[in-house]
Design an enzyme around this catalytic site. Sequence first.
Site, short mmCIF file in Angstrom:
data_model
loop_
_atom_site.label_atom_id
_atom_site.label_comp_id
_atom_site.label_asym_id
_atom_site.label_seq_id
_atom_site.Cartn_x
_atom_site.Cartn_y
_atom_site.Cartn_z
N HIS A 29 61.60 41.87 26.31
CA HIS A 29 62.85 42.67 26.12
C HIS A 29 63.57 42.59 27.11
O HIS A 29 62.92 42.60 28.52
CB HIS A 29 62.27 44.18 25.59
CG HIS A 29 61.62 44.17 24.31
ND1 HIS A 29 61.48 45.49 23.63
CD2 HIS A 29 61.17 43.31 23.58
CE1 HIS A 29 61.02 45.38 22.79
NE2 HIS A 29 60.76 44.01 22.46
N GLU B 278 64.88 45.02 29.19
CA GLU B 278 64.48 46.12 30.26
C GLU B 278 63.11 45.61 30.70
O GLU B 278 63.18 45.64 31.89
CB GLU B 278 64.10 47.28 29.43
CG GLU B 278 65.34 48.00 28.87
CD GLU B 278 65.24 47.49 27.10
OE1 GLU B 278 65.55 48.57 26.38
OE2 GLU B 278 64.92 46.51 26.71
N CYS C 42 62.88 50.95 23.34
CA CYS C 42 62.08 51.21 22.56
C CYS C 42 60.85 51.79 23.29
O CYS C 42 60.68 52.01 24.36
CB CYS C 42 61.58 49.74 21.92
SG CYS C 42 60.70 48.66 23.12
N CYS D 167 59.30 49.63 26.23
CA CYS D 167 60.08 49.50 27.18
C CYS D 167 60.46 50.98 28.15
O CYS D 167 60.36 51.20 29.32
CB CYS D 167 61.79 49.09 27.07
SG CYS D 167 61.63 47.43 26.52
#
Length: 152
Positions: A47, A49, A77, A80
Site C-alpha cells: 500500500h 502508506e 486501512c 496501514c
Amino acid sequence: MQQALEIARVAGEAGEIPVGAIVVSGDGKAIATGENRRERDRDPTAHAEILALRSAGCKLRSWHLTSCTLYVTLEPCPMCAGAIVLARLGTLVYGADDLKTGAIRTVDNLADGVLSNHRLRVFGGILEQPCRQQLQDWFAARRSQPLRGIKN
C-alpha cells in the site's frame, strides 16, 4: 496533498488503485513517497502508506517517525493505520474518507483506540473532493472495460 494526488495518478495509470502518499520531515522536506503497488509487486502489503513509511524510516535511519507528517489521498486501512501507530508518526493528513475500510475515523479508529500506544494528530478531508474524484473516475473507467479472460 497535491503531490500525493500526482503520485496517485501515476499509480492509477499503472493499473493500481490510485492512492499516493508522501512523508514530510519535521523541517518541511519531502523525504519519502509511496504509491499503491500491490498488482505490480504481487504484494498484498504494498500500500502507498506502507511503502512511504518504510522509505522514510530508511532515510531517517529510524523507525520512529515522530517528527514526520504523512499525507495520503485516502483514509488508511487497518493495516496501514497499524503501521502508522507503530511508526509513532507525528501527524497524519488524508484526503477522502474510506467508507468501507477506513481505520482512522470512518469505520474504525485505531489511532485513538485502546490498542494504540501512541497518539497522533489527524486531519482528514484535506482536498477531499479531488482525492475522491480521482478514485471514482478510476473505478468507473475500470468498470466500463470488458472483463478479461471471461468468455460467454
